[in-house]
Design an enzyme around this catalytic site. Structure first.
Site, PDB file in Angstrom:
ATOM      1  N   GLY A  11       0.827  -1.216   0.000  1.00  0.00           N
ATOM      2  CA  GLY A  11       0.000   0.000   0.000  1.00  0.00           C
ATOM      3  C   GLY A  11       0.854   1.256   0.000  1.00  0.00           C
ATOM      4  NE  ARG A  15      -5.855   5.310   5.712  1.00  0.00           N
ATOM      5  CZ  ARG A  15      -6.355   4.150   6.141  1.00  0.00           C
ATOM      6  NH1 ARG A  15      -7.287   4.152   7.084  1.00  0.00           N
ATOM      7  NH2 ARG A  15      -5.916   3.000   5.668  1.00  0.00           N
ATOM      8  CG  ASP A 102      -0.466  -0.978   8.513  1.00  0.00           C
ATOM      9  OD1 ASP A 102      -0.664  -2.143   8.905  1.00  0.00           O
ATOM     10  OD2 ASP A 102      -1.366  -0.249   8.051  1.00  0.00           O
ATOM     11  CE  LYS A 350      37.713  15.620  10.321  1.00  0.00           C
ATOM     12  NZ  LYS A 350      38.092  16.192   9.029  1.00  0.00           N
ATOM     13  CE1 TYR A 365      37.524  19.821  14.245  1.00  0.00           C
ATOM     14  CE2 TYR A 365      39.461  20.871  13.291  1.00  0.00           C
ATOM     15  CZ  TYR A 365      38.428  19.961  13.206  1.00  0.00           C
ATOM     16  OH  TYR A 365      38.296  19.179  12.089  1.00  0.00           O
ATOM     17  CB  ALA A 422      50.337  29.262  26.648  1.00  0.00           C
ATOM     18  NE  ARG A 439      54.845  33.188  24.329  1.00  0.00           N
ATOM     19  CZ  ARG A 439      54.596  32.571  25.463  1.00  0.00           C
ATOM     20  NH1 ARG A 439      53.533  31.792  25.572  1.00  0.00           N
ATOM     21  NH2 ARG A 439      55.390  32.723  26.499  1.00  0.00           N
TER      22      ARG A 439
HETATM   23  C1  UD1 Z   1      -6.915  -3.728   7.554  1.00  0.00           C
HETATM   24  C2  UD1 Z   1      -8.061  -4.742   7.707  1.00  0.00           C
HETATM   25  C3  UD1 Z   1      -8.870  -4.381   8.954  1.00  0.00           C
HETATM   26  C4  UD1 Z   1      -7.967  -4.357  10.169  1.00  0.00           C
HETATM   27  C5  UD1 Z   1      -6.757  -3.446   9.953  1.00  0.00           C
HETATM   28  C6  UD1 Z   1      -5.751  -3.639  11.081  1.00  0.00           C
HETATM   29  C7  UD1 Z   1      -8.699  -5.453   5.465  1.00  0.00           C
HETATM   30  C8  UD1 Z   1      -9.680  -5.338   4.364  1.00  0.00           C
HETATM   31  N1  UD1 Z   1      -8.881  -4.707   6.532  1.00  0.00           N
HETATM   32  O1  UD1 Z   1      -7.516  -2.445   7.346  1.00  0.00           O
HETATM   33  O2  UD1 Z   1      -9.905  -5.327   9.152  1.00  0.00           O
HETATM   34  O3  UD1 Z   1      -8.716  -3.923  11.317  1.00  0.00           O
HETATM   35  O4  UD1 Z   1      -6.084  -3.754   8.721  1.00  0.00           O
HETATM   36  O5  UD1 Z   1      -4.726  -2.704  11.021  1.00  0.00           O
HETATM   37  O6  UD1 Z   1      -7.794  -6.256   5.357  1.00  0.00           O
HETATM   38  N2  UD1 Z   1      -1.940  -3.583   1.383  1.00  0.00           N
HETATM   39  C9  UD1 Z   1      -1.390  -4.180   0.279  1.00  0.00           C
HETATM   40  N3  UD1 Z   1      -2.086  -4.189  -0.882  1.00  0.00           N
HETATM   41  C10 UD1 Z   1      -3.308  -3.634  -0.989  1.00  0.00           C
HETATM   42  C11 UD1 Z   1      -3.878  -3.044   0.147  1.00  0.00           C
HETATM   43  C12 UD1 Z   1      -3.173  -3.027   1.315  1.00  0.00           C
HETATM   44  O7  UD1 Z   1      -0.276  -4.700   0.341  1.00  0.00           O
HETATM   45  O8  UD1 Z   1      -3.883  -3.709  -2.093  1.00  0.00           O
HETATM   46  C13 UD1 Z   1      -1.168  -3.586   2.640  1.00  0.00           C
HETATM   47  C14 UD1 Z   1      -0.841  -2.202   3.153  1.00  0.00           C
HETATM   48  O9  UD1 Z   1       0.425  -1.776   2.719  1.00  0.00           O
HETATM   49  C15 UD1 Z   1      -0.871  -2.382   4.671  1.00  0.00           C
HETATM   50  C16 UD1 Z   1      -1.792  -3.566   4.878  1.00  0.00           C
HETATM   51  O10 UD1 Z   1      -1.945  -4.194   3.638  1.00  0.00           O
HETATM   52  O11 UD1 Z   1       0.412  -2.699   5.191  1.00  0.00           O
HETATM   53  C17 UD1 Z   1      -3.156  -3.161   5.406  1.00  0.00           C
HETATM   54  O12 UD1 Z   1      -3.770  -2.260   4.508  1.00  0.00           O
HETATM   55  P1  UD1 Z   1      -4.545  -0.992   5.004  1.00  0.00           P
HETATM   56  O13 UD1 Z   1      -5.042  -0.252   3.829  1.00  0.00           O
HETATM   57  O14 UD1 Z   1      -3.752  -0.250   5.983  1.00  0.00           O
HETATM   58  O15 UD1 Z   1      -5.791  -1.715   5.726  1.00  0.00           O
HETATM   59  P2  UD1 Z   1      -6.697  -1.129   6.876  1.00  0.00           P
HETATM   60  O16 UD1 Z   1      -7.672  -0.193   6.285  1.00  0.00           O
HETATM   61  O17 UD1 Z   1      -5.865  -0.624   7.978  1.00  0.00           O
HETATM   62 CA    CA Z   2      -3.714  -0.325   8.295  1.00  0.00          CA
END
Ligand code: UD1
Ligand code: CA
Length: 474
Positions: A11, A15, A102, A350, A365, A422, A439
């Site tokens: 992702g 946000r 994440d 350094k 220094y 000195a 000096r």
């Molecule tokens: C997701 C869960 C939610 C949970 C929450 C916990 C789903 C649909 N929802 O929501 O139930 O409570 O995590 O933190 O799974 N990612 C991809 N490919 C994509 C989409 C996302 O690799 O196409 C990865 C993102 O980089 C991220 C993780 O998946 O690391 C979660 O995606 P994110 O969009 O943050 O999901 P949430 O809305 O937090």
């Molecule tokens: Ca998330």
């Protein structure tokens, strides 16, 4: 049973409003996805599959060959993301941990407990859930009247009753690998976000009569999913306290853990005391019985045992045992202090080696230098190491004495036991045991002070008179 793992990291993290891809944002000095990878490795998954997309190259560069990678070209949802691991592990027999890149606070202990429950209950899927005061933003766990898990509903698809549920999906799961990939084939994107949700796999498996298990995390901190900078600072705070607790358990005194910043990979020996405002970063290693801080900021620095550092900054420096540094010293890259060295206030070092027992107590220094043992560098001494083009070296022997306010114009060598008086500006080498005076000789004029004052007074009065005349002309 074979243990596999899939880490979701494709992702963008809109946000976060950042140029840096979400899972690469550091928490206590380590990218979030690095923390997750470590937790997964901690349960014996040697080659986890990391799903990459946004910032794929950067993520791969960060994690290197600690993982295998599957590319998700378009981010069509978490379910679609896991499906990209099918060519690597799709047909395998065993259990698969799925975790989001994440959620940096998820721990190996929790993953281990999740697998144990999964296996004990013979489940097709086991979800790590958490009870939160503020469940907003997370998927909710919908249970039947008998308490069994039926499905997960995303926040955006919740009815008002579902939105009131406080048990949430942390995004960490344990699956029967075969059943996971079979169910993923049945996931559609008919939902509020038009995405292929991994969470739908739960409802699908439940509908097929499979057993779904759930484990409520004992520490809700582990559930934190970082979607924005507010959650990022919260994750940082929780991780900071976790790291502090680990060192405290190992015998380190931390006067105030809330204001002491220790990055994830720092090592600290027992009976060391950390005072508030201290930051220990990168690959910093601190020995035993040290006193660090208040307000010491050390990056990639090694500190021997029994050393004290107050209000000072050090970067890529190596300090021996029983040294005293600061207050207000700046140890730049390439600083190497042997044992029992004193570096005092307003001293910058350094790329220099300072031998055992030598002292640079104030306002100096020392750059591109080698200083022997037992040598004293007087207040205000500088090594003039740079002519605007070239850096040159200063070598000072053992047991030498450099008088206050000396300029050592490099390249220059001061011998063992030599003495620089000195205020000297030393441009030529000084042999072992020699004294250098460089000096101007002092001239003292007896009784001349009053004459000098008189001359100054006359000059001031003349200037005042001139000013009055000028005023009258206008
Ligand atoms: C997701 C869960 C939610 C949970 C929450 C916990 C789903 C649909 N929802 O929501 O139930 O409570 O995590 O933190 O799974 N990612 C991809 N490919 C994509 C989409 C996302 O690799 O196409 C990865 C993102 O980089 C991220 C993780 O998946 O690391 C979660 O995606 P994110 O969009 O943050 O999901 P949430 O809305 O937090
Ligand atoms: Ca998330």
């Amino acid at each position: 049973m074979t243990r596999m793992a899939v880490i979701l990291a494709a992702g963008q993290g809109k946000r976060m409003k950042s140029k840096l891809y979400k899972v690469l944002h550091p928490v206590c000095g380590k990218p979030m996805v690095g923390h997750v990878l470590e937790a997964v490795k901690g349960i014996g998954c040697e080659r986890p599959v990391v799903i990459v997309g946004h910032g794929a190259e950067a993520v791969q560069q960060t994690l290197g060959d600690a993982a295998v990678y599957a590319l998700q070209e378009q981010q069509l949802g978490t379910g679609h993301a896991v499906l990209q691991a099918a060519p690597v592990i799709g047909g395998a027999e065993g259990v698969t941990i799925v975790v989001c890149g994440d959620t940096p606070l998820v721990s190996s202990e929790t993953l281990e407990a999740l697998i144990a429950l999964h296996e004990a209950e013979g489940a097709a899927a086991t979800i790590l859930t958490a009870e939160l005061e503020q469940p907003a933003g997370y998927g909710r766990i919908v249970r039947g009247e008998d308490g069994s898990v039926h499905r997960i509903v995303e926040q955006k698809d919740c009815t008002p009753e579902q939105a009131a549920i406080r048990e949430i999906n942390t995004g960490t799961y344990c699956f029967d690998n075969r059943k996971l990939f079979e169910a993923l084939g049945a996931v559609t994107n008919q939902n509020a976000q038009g995405e292929y949700y991994l969470t739908d796999v739960i409802g699908i498996l439940q509908g097929r009569g499979e057993r779904i298990s759930a484990s409520v995390a004992s520490d809700p901190a582990e559930s934190i999913g970082v979607n924005d900078r507010i959650a990022l600072s919260e994750a940082e705070r929780l991780m900071r306290l976790r790291i502090a607790r680990r060192h405290q358990t190992d015998g380190v005194t931390i006067i105030d853990p809330a204001s002491t910043y220790i990055e994830a990979d720092v090592q600290i020996g027992p009976d060391t005391v950390l005072y508030p405002g201290t930051m220990l970063r990168g690959a910093t290693v601190i020995g035993e019985d040290c006193v660090i801080g208040p307000a010491a900021d050390l990056t990639d620095t090694t500190v021997g045992s029994g050393t004290a550092i107050r209000q000072s900054v050090a970067e890529s420096a190596q300090l021996g045992s029983d040294c005293a540094v600061g207050p207000f010293a700046y140890l730049r890259p390439g600083t190497r202090l042997a044992d029992h060295v004193k570096i005092g206030d307003f001293v910058e070092i350094k790329n220099a080696e300072i031998g055992a027992g030598s002292k640079v107590p104030h306002l100096s220094y020392v750059g591109d230098a080698i200083v022997g043992t037992g040598t004293n560098i007087g207040c205000g001494t500088i090594t003039a190491n740079y002519d605007g083009y070239n850096k040159s070296k200063t070598v000072i022997g053992d047991d030498a004495f450099i008088g206050s306010n000396s300029n050592l114009i490099a390249p220059v060598t001061i011998g063992h036991g030599a003495y620089v008086v000195a205020g000297s500006t030393v441009t030529h080498d000084v042999a072992d045991g020699a004294v250098a005076i460089a000096r101007a000789r002092q001239v003292t004029k007896e009784g001349y002070a009053d004459k000098l004052r008189g001359r100054a007074r006359t000059k001031k009065e003349a200037a005042a008179k001139d000013k009055t005349k000028g005023g009258a002309r206008e």
